[in-house]
Design an enzyme around this catalytic site. Structure first.
Site, short mmCIF file in Angstrom:
data_model
loop_
_atom_site.label_atom_id
_atom_site.label_comp_id
_atom_site.label_asym_id
_atom_site.label_seq_id
_atom_site.Cartn_x
_atom_site.Cartn_y
_atom_site.Cartn_z
N ILE A 449 0.87 -1.03 -0.18
CA ILE A 449 0.08 -0.08 0.12
C ILE A 449 0.97 1.15 -0.14
O ILE A 449 0.50 2.31 -0.55
CB ILE A 449 -0.97 0.06 1.27
CG1 ILE A 449 -1.82 -1.23 1.09
CG2 ILE A 449 -1.61 1.28 1.40
CD1 ILE A 449 -2.93 -1.28 2.03
N VAL A 490 8.93 3.76 13.19
CA VAL A 490 7.97 4.62 13.63
C VAL A 490 7.68 4.53 15.12
O VAL A 490 6.85 5.59 15.71
CB VAL A 490 6.76 4.62 12.50
CG1 VAL A 490 7.11 5.45 11.49
CG2 VAL A 490 6.21 3.41 12.27
N TYR A 582 -5.64 -5.86 17.05
CA TYR A 582 -5.56 -5.04 15.95
C TYR A 582 -6.72 -4.08 15.78
O TYR A 582 -6.25 -2.79 15.73
CB TYR A 582 -5.63 -6.02 14.65
CG TYR A 582 -5.27 -4.98 13.38
CD1 TYR A 582 -4.15 -4.22 13.13
CD2 TYR A 582 -6.27 -5.19 12.26
CE1 TYR A 582 -3.94 -3.57 11.94
CE2 TYR A 582 -6.17 -4.47 11.18
CZ TYR A 582 -4.88 -3.65 10.95
OH TYR A 582 -4.80 -2.83 9.89
N LYS A 586 -6.52 0.55 16.11
CA LYS A 586 -7.04 1.27 15.10
C LYS A 586 -8.08 2.15 15.09
O LYS A 586 -8.25 3.30 14.56
CB LYS A 586 -7.22 0.22 13.72
CG LYS A 586 -6.06 -0.48 13.13
CD LYS A 586 -5.44 0.46 12.31
CE LYS A 586 -4.23 -0.10 11.24
NZ LYS A 586 -3.92 0.97 10.64
#
Ligand code: ZN
Length: 684
Positions: A449, A490, A582, A586
């Site tokens: 992506i 990150v 997950y 998010k």
């Protein structure tokens, strides 16, 4: 300067061209043109030109005399035979009988005499080549020769150094008039092996490719030796603050300063990319007490003016901790630069016929005392060219001052070149793309992506920076999309700070962040280890916060708004069984996006999210697709397109959604769904 002629390479060039039915003359012309063009002290970015007079068969089968001369748009360092289009020599030489010829008529006459009507335009200096009798002619804007010619007594210095071997042609703008003048000067000095075009450049002639090239290198070597006899220390340095601000802090201030609002209401800006140079010669120059005299005099050869404008913007040294004062001083300096440029345009346009349209009055080169010089342009490539040419000017002007006192053509002549229609044509007229001048960082940039997103932004004209873990080889991935790759973890604020310092220093700042990096941890929420949940929060929430925080800091320093884009996944709104580790971070990241939209909307910074589902990537690998489709008794194709539209969603679709959100100037706090239709994940 070293003579790079090699018999072996020359023979190889002849052989390689013979295989393409190209004769020896043109083969050797290509060979020595490349030798000259590969040397930055002789030729910079599209400058210079060469020619050979030879015979070729035209369409009727007749052998005709032609001039093969460098075509515009070709670079001497990488030229090939088609870059030296053949023009009928008789047709060109007949023009010498005319008293005058406009530039447009000259270009037309040259095109009309091409053997191949599809060939590029012959050089604007083609007639000069045609009017001289020699078989091979080489022209460069050699640094060393310019340093000697750009002097109040440049002609005397050069005459003394070269003697009768070089004839001097007084300055005249390139075109028909200069071609005729060079012819007259040569005819009065038929022993000459070279022509010095005062304050412009250097020609050598020869009966063979080698002779013209040997002469060029020999004369440039003489000029270099003459300069070496000059003063060692050239400039007096001014005092700069002991503690200078970091270039990474200063760059976004400059980008903000040089950005122009497109219109007050849209929130869109015309932005620029920076390229900083700070080598020893540049530092001596930008700190020179004499900078106002030398840097404002004009460029070392007229051709440079289209890339750098006649003058740079000169700014004071920024002191650490006093950036507000620097910002204020920089704004005042820019205002006066623009006023000066506008005055220069009006002064000379008043006498121009026909009247010219003003170019934008912003600088293309910025010199900051204590920090170096910056090339400024709408793309990284053009910023590098402006910086290269500015560095060449620094070298030539310093050498000129070593020998005497730098002086170039008068301002009126500089204006004529800057506003010459044929020079303007060299810059191309392609319209800007929607994101030209914008700098985009994509985290998880080396994944499916991330790469598709970087490619999509690049296609819209943006400069792209790919951030990813060292193991993902972001630098290699970036090459494939024409961007810059920086290794970055990150989840580490320190690593993010280092990466952002590199972005600031490399390109000048940041306008769009695509916070995309993520990984899927699984587990039934009542049973999952805390460590797993925390690990997922580190990457799927805190890492988004790390990069968003760093990006907003740059955007606020620039003061031109910006855009944060988050990849939140459908898990943020529609939890899947056993996907709590997950989905929970998010969901927090979706709210993070809204919080940024709320807190920074006033600064023109937008924050939006993309809610994508079921895309082959690092998160949903081919193995996983195989397993899941099998478990549901579906073919892979049916599994991947199991949505309302029945269409598989690809990384490119997600990339387009990011681009669209970046372009939507009036949209913030939005979520764009890219999942082919998943009613359970629809937002309400
Ligand atoms: Zn030239």
């Amino acid at each position: 300067m070293q003579n790079l002629w090699s018999d072996r390479d020359a023979k190889a060039a002849i052989k390689a061209h013979a295989a393409k039915s190209i004769g020896e003359d043109l083969a050797l012309r290509v060979y020595t043109t490349r030798l000259l063009g590969g040397e930055p002290r002789l030729v910079q970015h599209g400058g210079g030109n060469t020619s050979v007079k030879t015979k070729m068969r035209d369409i009727s089968g007749e052998m005709v005399d032609v001039l093969c001369v460098k075509g515009s748009g070709w670079d001497m360092g990488t030229i090939e035979a088609p870059g030296l289009p053949a023009v009928r020599l008789d047709a060109l030489r007949k023009l010498a009988k005319l008293d005058s010829l406009s530039d447009e008529a000259m270009v037309n006459a040259q095109r009309a005499a091409l053997l191949d009507s599809n060939a590029p335009n012959p050089s604007v200096e083609a007639l000069l080549h045609a009017f001289l009798p020699h078989k091979f002619i080489d022209h460069t804007h050699a640094n060393a020769v310019l340093a000697l010619s750009d002097q109040p007594d440049g002609d005397e210095i050069c005459a003394k150094l070269f003697g009768k071997r070089v004839a001097i042609v007084p300055y005249l703008m390139p075109g028909f008039g200069l071609a005729k003048l060079a012819k007259v000067v040569f005819e009065a000095n038929q022993q000459a092996e070279g022509l010095l075009l005062a304050r412009h450049g250097f020609f050598t002639m020869g009966s063979t490719a080698r002779e013209a090239y040997d002469r060029h290198i020999e004369f440039v070597g003489l000029a270099e030796a003459r300069i070496a006899k000059g003063r060692k220390k050239v400039f007096k340095s001014v005092a700069v603050p002991k503690r200078l601000a970091n270039p990474a802090e200063v760059a976004p201030i400059l980008r903000g300063l040089l950005a122009q609002p497109l219109d007050k209401d849209s929130g869109a800006w015309r932005r620029v990319v920076l390229d900083r140079r700070a080598g020893p010669a540049v530092m001596d120059y930008v700190n020179a007490a004499e900078i106002w005299r030398v840097a404002l005099a004009g460029t070392v050869t007229p051709d440079h003016v289209i890339r750098t404008k006649p003058r740079p913007l000169i700014l004071p040294a920024p002191e650490a901790g006093k950036l507000d004062a620097f910002k204020e001083a920089a704004q005042a300096a820019l205002d006066s630069y623009i006023a000066d440029y506008t005055g220069y345009f009006e002064r000379h346009n008043a006498k121009a016929q026909p009247k010219k349209k003003p170019l934008d009055p912003y600088p293309r080169v910025v010199m900051v005392r204590g920090l170096g010089l910056y090339g400024v342009a709408k793309t990284a490539k053009d910023a590098a060219i402006a910086a290269d040419i500015a560095e060449t000017n620094v070298v030539v002007i310093t050498d000129a001052e070593r020998v005497g006192r730098y002086e170039t053509i008068p301002e009126a002549d500089q204006f004529d070149v800057e506003y010459w229609s044929l020079e303007q044509a060299k810059l191309g007229k392609a319209a800007d793309k929607p994101l030209t001048g914008q700098i985009v960082a994509v985290t998880g940039g080396a994944g499916a992506i991330g790469l598709a997103t970087a490619r999509a932004f690049r296609a819209e004209g943006a400069e792209v920076v790919l951030l990813d873990l060292p193991a993902a080889k972001p630098a290699e991935a970036a090459k494939a999309v024409g961007g810059i790759g920086i290794a970055c973890d990150v989840t580490s604020a320190k690593s993010v700070a280092a990466a952002f310092a590199e972005i600031r220093a490399g390109l000048g700042g940041l306008d769009i962040l695509v916070s995309n990096a993520g990984a899927a941890w699984q587990g039934k929420i009542g049973e999952v280890e805390d460590a797993v949940l925390r690990q997922s929060f580190e990457l799927n929430f805190f890492a988004h916060q790390n990069v968003a925080k760093a990006a907003v800091a740059v955007m606020l320093e620039q003061g031109t708004g910006g855009c944060l884009l988050f990849n939140v996944s459908k898990q943020a709104v529609n939890p899947g069984p056993d996907f709590g580790p997950y989905g929970l971070p998010k969901a927090a990241t979706l709210f993070l996006s809204r919080q940024y939209a709320l807190d920074y909307g006033g600064a023109g910074i937008r924050a939006n999210a993309v809610n994508a589902d079921r895309i082959r990537s690092g998160l949903l690998t081919d193995d996983m697709v195989a397993k899941r489709s099998k478990a549901r008794g579906l073919s892979e194709k049916d599994y991947m397109s199991g949505n309302l539209l029945g269409r598989e969603v690809r990384a490119e679709d997600v990339a387009q959604a990011f681009v669209q959100l970046a372009l939507a100037q009036k949209t913030t706090a939005a979520v764009l769904t890219v999942d082919g239709g998943n009613i359970a994940a629809a937002l309400r």
